[in-house]
Write a protein that holds these residues in place. Sequence first.
Motif, PDB file in Angstrom:
ATOM      1  N   MET A  92     -17.985  19.397  -4.098  1.00 35.68           N
ATOM      2  CA  MET A  92     -19.512  20.035  -4.599  1.00 35.68           C
ATOM      3  C   MET A  92     -19.458  21.674  -4.746  1.00 35.68           C
ATOM      4  N   ALA A  93     -18.979  22.398  -3.615  1.00 32.46           N
ATOM      5  CA  ALA A  93     -19.121  23.546  -3.668  1.00 32.46           C
ATOM      6  C   ALA A  93     -18.084  24.168  -4.770  1.00 32.46           C
ATOM      7  N   ARG A  94     -16.970  23.726  -5.085  1.00 32.94           N
ATOM      8  CA  ARG A  94     -16.306  23.967  -6.101  1.00 32.94           C
ATOM      9  C   ARG A  94     -17.000  23.839  -7.556  1.00 32.94           C
ATOM     10  N   GLU A  95     -17.478  22.778  -7.699  1.00 31.40           N
ATOM     11  CA  GLU A  95     -18.123  22.585  -9.178  1.00 31.40           C
ATOM     12  C   GLU A  95     -19.542  23.171  -9.151  1.00 31.40           C
ATOM     13  N   ALA A  96     -20.177  23.422  -8.036  1.00 31.46           N
ATOM     14  CA  ALA A  96     -21.362  24.220  -8.106  1.00 31.46           C
ATOM     15  C   ALA A  96     -21.113  25.629  -8.652  1.00 31.46           C
ATOM     16  N   VAL A  97     -20.078  26.261  -8.558  1.00 29.67           N
ATOM     17  CA  VAL A  97     -19.768  27.537  -9.257  1.00 29.67           C
ATOM     18  C   VAL A  97     -18.906  27.456 -10.363  1.00 29.67           C
ATOM     19  N   LEU A  98     -18.871  26.564 -11.031  1.00 30.68           N
ATOM     20  CA  LEU A  98     -18.008  26.233 -12.001  1.00 30.68           C
ATOM     21  C   LEU A  98     -18.284  27.211 -13.099  1.00 30.68           C
ATOM     22  N   PHE A  99     -19.555  27.541 -13.303  1.00 31.80           N
ATOM     23  CA  PHE A  99     -19.866  28.635 -14.313  1.00 31.80           C
ATOM     24  C   PHE A  99     -20.087  30.215 -13.646  1.00 31.80           C
ATOM     25  N   GLY A 100     -19.575  30.305 -12.603  1.00 32.48           N
ATOM     26  CA  GLY A 100     -19.742  31.604 -11.882  1.00 32.48           C
ATOM     27  C   GLY A 100     -20.632  31.390 -10.578  1.00 32.48           C
ATOM     28  N   PRO A 101     -20.866  32.605  -9.826  1.00 28.67           N
ATOM     29  CA  PRO A 101     -21.514  32.422  -8.620  1.00 28.67           C
ATOM     30  C   PRO A 101     -23.093  32.145  -8.960  1.00 28.67           C
ATOM     31  N   LEU A 102     -23.579  31.350  -7.935  1.00 34.66           N
ATOM     32  CA  LEU A 102     -24.970  30.605  -8.045  1.00 34.66           C
ATOM     33  C   LEU A 102     -25.857  31.420  -7.541  1.00 34.66           C
ATOM     34  N   GLY A 103     -27.031  31.459  -8.431  1.00 33.87           N
ATOM     35  CA  GLY A 103     -28.312  32.397  -7.851  1.00 33.87           C
ATOM     36  C   GLY A 103     -28.373  33.709  -8.159  1.00 33.87           C
ATOM     37  N   ASN A 104     -29.478  34.301  -7.632  1.00 33.01           N
ATOM     38  CA  ASN A 104     -29.781  35.498  -7.990  1.00 33.01           C
ATOM     39  C   ASN A 104     -30.224  36.359  -6.785  1.00 33.01           C
ATOM     40  N   PHE A 105     -31.212  35.847  -5.952  1.00 31.99           N
ATOM     41  CA  PHE A 105     -31.629  36.299  -4.570  1.00 31.99           C
ATOM     42  C   PHE A 105     -30.455  36.934  -3.810  1.00 31.99           C
ATOM     43  N   LYS A 106     -29.472  35.894  -3.653  1.00 33.14           N
ATOM     44  CA  LYS A 106     -28.118  36.212  -3.214  1.00 33.14           C
ATOM     45  C   LYS A 106     -27.040  35.554  -4.178  1.00 33.14           C
ATOM     46  N   LYS A 107     -26.112  36.037  -4.483  1.00 34.99           N
ATOM     47  CA  LYS A 107     -25.101  35.616  -5.348  1.00 34.99           C
ATOM     48  C   LYS A 107     -24.340  34.500  -4.446  1.00 34.99           C
ATOM     49  N   LEU A 108     -24.181  33.332  -4.544  1.00 35.73           N
ATOM     50  CA  LEU A 108     -23.573  32.474  -3.884  1.00 35.73           C
ATOM     51  C   LEU A 108     -21.907  32.166  -4.452  1.00 35.73           C
ATOM     52  N   ASN A 109     -20.927  32.311  -3.698  1.00 34.99           N
ATOM     53  CA  ASN A 109     -19.649  31.921  -4.461  1.00 34.99           C
ATOM     54  C   ASN A 109     -19.435  30.551  -3.334  1.00 34.99           C
ATOM     55  N   GLN A 110     -18.180  29.903  -3.649  1.00 31.54           N
ATOM     56  CA  GLN A 110     -18.045  28.598  -3.287  1.00 31.54           C
ATOM     57  C   GLN A 110     -18.123  28.433  -2.004  1.00 31.54           C
ATOM     58  N   GLU A 111     -17.669  29.567  -1.095  1.00 35.73           N
ATOM     59  CA  GLU A 111     -17.693  29.536   0.440  1.00 35.73           C
ATOM     60  C   GLU A 111     -19.189  29.541   0.908  1.00 35.73           C
ATOM     61  N   ASP A 112     -20.184  30.362   0.270  1.00 31.38           N
ATOM     62  CA  ASP A 112     -21.467  30.346   0.550  1.00 31.38           C
ATOM     63  C   ASP A 112     -22.024  28.968   0.379  1.00 31.38           C
ATOM     64  N   VAL A 113     -21.751  28.433  -0.767  1.00 28.21           N
ATOM     65  CA  VAL A 113     -22.197  26.962  -0.940  1.00 28.21           C
ATOM     66  C   VAL A 113     -21.597  26.079   0.160  1.00 28.21           C
ATOM     67  N   LYS A 114     -20.623  26.067   0.355  1.00 24.84           N
ATOM     68  CA  LYS A 114     -19.963  25.304   1.509  1.00 24.84           C
ATOM     69  C   LYS A 114     -20.760  25.617   2.677  1.00 24.84           C
ATOM     70  N   GLU A 115     -21.025  26.606   3.241  1.00 26.18           N
ATOM     71  CA  GLU A 115     -21.897  26.845   4.276  1.00 26.18           C
ATOM     72  C   GLU A 115     -22.954  26.309   4.332  1.00 26.18           C
ATOM     73  N   ILE A 116     -23.719  26.432   3.188  1.00 28.79           N
ATOM     74  CA  ILE A 116     -25.203  25.960   3.145  1.00 28.79           C
ATOM     75  C   ILE A 116     -25.008  24.191   3.308  1.00 28.79           C
ATOM     76  N   LEU A 117     -24.108  23.625   2.442  1.00 32.53           N
ATOM     77  CA  LEU A 117     -23.679  22.230   2.772  1.00 32.53           C
ATOM     78  C   LEU A 117     -23.658  21.883   3.981  1.00 32.53           C
ATOM     79  N   VAL A 118     -22.998  22.671   4.951  1.00 28.51           N
ATOM     80  CA  VAL A 118     -22.515  22.305   6.077  1.00 28.51           C
ATOM     81  C   VAL A 118     -23.806  22.266   7.184  1.00 28.51           C
ATOM     82  N   MET A 119     -24.533  23.656   6.814  1.00 25.74           N
ATOM     83  CA  MET A 119     -25.871  23.551   7.550  1.00 25.74           C
ATOM     84  C   MET A 119     -26.918  22.353   7.329  1.00 25.74           C
ATOM     85  N   ALA A 120     -26.507  21.817   6.120  1.00 21.65           N
ATOM     86  CA  ALA A 120     -27.433  20.692   5.799  1.00 21.65           C
ATOM     87  C   ALA A 120     -27.017  19.456   6.291  1.00 21.65           C
ATOM     88  N   LEU A 121     -25.519  19.161   7.062  1.00 19.27           N
ATOM     89  CA  LEU A 121     -25.038  18.136   7.345  1.00 19.27           C
ATOM     90  C   LEU A 121     -26.230  17.181   8.288  1.00 19.27           C
TER      91      LEU A 121
END
Lengths: 388, 388
Positions: B359-388
Amino acid sequence: MQSFTYQNPTKIVFGKGTVSQLSSLVEPFGKTVLLVYGSGSIKRTGLYDEVMNQLQSFGANVVELSGIEPNPRLASVNRGIELCRSEGVDFILAVGGGSVLDAAKAIAAGVRYDGDVWDFFMHKATIADALPMGAILTLSATGSEMNGNSVVSNWETKQKRSFGSIHTYPRFSILDPTLTFSVPRDQTVNGIVDIMSHVFEQYFSLTTDVPLQERLCESILQTVIENAEKALDNPNDYDARANLMLCGTLALNGGLISVGMANDWASHGIEHEISAIYDIPHGAGLSIVFPNWMRYVYNERVDRFVQYAQRVWGIERGSKSDEDLALAGISATRAFFTRIGAPATLSFYDIDEEHLDVMAREAVLFGPLGNFKKLNQEDVKEILVMAL
Amino acid sequence: MQSFTYQNPTKIVFGKGTVSQLSSLVEPFGKTVLLVYGSGSIKRTGLYDEVMNQLQSFGANVVELSGIEPNPRLASVNRGIELCRSEGVDFILAVGGGSVLDAAKAIAAGVRYDGDVWDFFMHKATIADALPMGAILTLSATGSEMNGNSVVSNWETKQKRSFGSIHTYPRFSILDPTLTFSVPRDQTVNGIVDIMSHVFEQYFSLTTDVPLQERLCESILQTVIENAEKALDNPNDYDARANLMLCGTLALNGGLISVGMANDWASHGIEHEISAIYDIPHGAGLSIVFPNWMRYVYNERVDRFVQYAQRVWGIERGSKSDEDLALAGISATRAFFTRIGAPATLSFYDIDEEHLDVMAREAVLFGPLGNFKKLNQEDVKEILVMAL
């Protein structure tokens, strides 16, 4: 909430330097363009040259109609209609404030109508078609840049009347806040009052259960109040000018902020009668009329005026009664208008009782004015007397 | 404020009984209509019969595409494109919630394109034209009724992707709040979360000097919060349903409430990866993701989260620090989601760590996600872990 239909096809192109997009916006509509503008201030600021360069870049044949009055006159509209017909105009480009845009819309509707364009203003005919028109806005005030409304004065009959149609929405409006940097202080003030008045006409409504629309109205009012003095103190403050410009556009973009609500528009009706005879600036007339209208009608629904006082002006209840709060909100309105330099009385323009009866009679020509309280001729007269 | 262009041509027809206007809205587009809908609930409620009567009243030839999934699938879209071509469809009518509308938009764009419609979702091609489509909305949530966006799942590649185009705005959308009376509680909840999330994606921005836009966002959030439990407690409360419907539409009507602002959309990007694999409801996924995203990013601009806590949730400062206030607003968000019954963790759907990396890899397929904070693959993974 009442049932409603909403559609607003106007394309807004907002920001510094967006006049550079003009040629690509106009070109699809054809080669012969009627350029409508006012007193010539656009020549002083260099905007005229920029517009001409844009139009000439695709080989447009530009026909000019200048000298549109601050309260645009039917005679100018008829001149424009003749020009469009004789020159085979494809597209009308209005460059100026609301009066220029309103004149352009009336021309656009008149060209495609066999009868007298004044018929539309007198409710004798409905607009079925119009030439396409677009705008470059140089003054934040009327919202004409994103609606289908037009207000025109018939100087022969001393009537100022309006129409609204889906066919007369601008195809595009270029909104560059830097174009408003050079707007004189008094016109900026009048624009601010006009924007707030447009919201008032929608906000003070008997329609209940419309919490989102109420908040949208309050949002615009708060933002105007917050930015007005910034723009007046620093005319080149981009953000203040941009915020006012966006507020002006959303305040009257086909009624989005008041969908499903009964609107009022009595104060506009009254003001139109004043400026129909005395040719005063619309915003100045609204500043004179509106707080008096508020005092005359607030008892119809005190809670709305209480909410207005609390949410828009941040007035705390303390030990105040509902009536005290309502009146405090109205006083805050007048105090704000006075602080920014908008007039409070008809006497400011040396207007006395002489024509009040004519104004009151003309104001209710098509029936009682308004919705919050239905005003008959006597009511209008009383409000005008309060405004002396 | 940033420069921007805004145009939204969709005609909104809002109110009880407005389905009666369907025939006059569709007829101008032609006789052969593709009727797109979902599971068949419109047959149980009687809406299907009403629609068919309206279409048959002007002799329409109705082609049906039913069974659109809650996360609409590319296979259904392709089925629709084939039907349009083989039957010579003139107009697509979507009757349902956002998924049905999104499928209809993708069909509309695909019919007028020689390649694979998935190209639009993968940024390999741009939509240049589309069949006209219109909608009858039965669920307040996505805002798809007044924008040009479409989100579709490719079940073969496990990708959920979106496009947006001026060509795929509905020509009209009929919004009758009574059609949402029968929406089950969980879907109403998901819709509420979706509406609020759309505002969050625009509101949490680094763009400054946009006071009107901030207030417009806050207006919608406050109104949703005020009406959510009313609609849940009394599903037939017309005003509560109408207010939610209007909020849903204005929350994402081409970005009006955030013109001139950088938007974020990282949480949507993350949620799309979850539902691409697990096919969970979009709103439920957003409920899981958003408060975690907030906790992960609020330090980028604490003042925006302070304002959110104070204005939207009415949290008083008291002795709180900015950080305390910001966190209190985030906690209030989670508490509200929980109170209305929206899930808080991935484990609610038995989702564990297995696919988080994909999921984290696919989320940044077209580059970092977002603008408020640019999220890279590791950031997305961390948020997903927080959501477990």
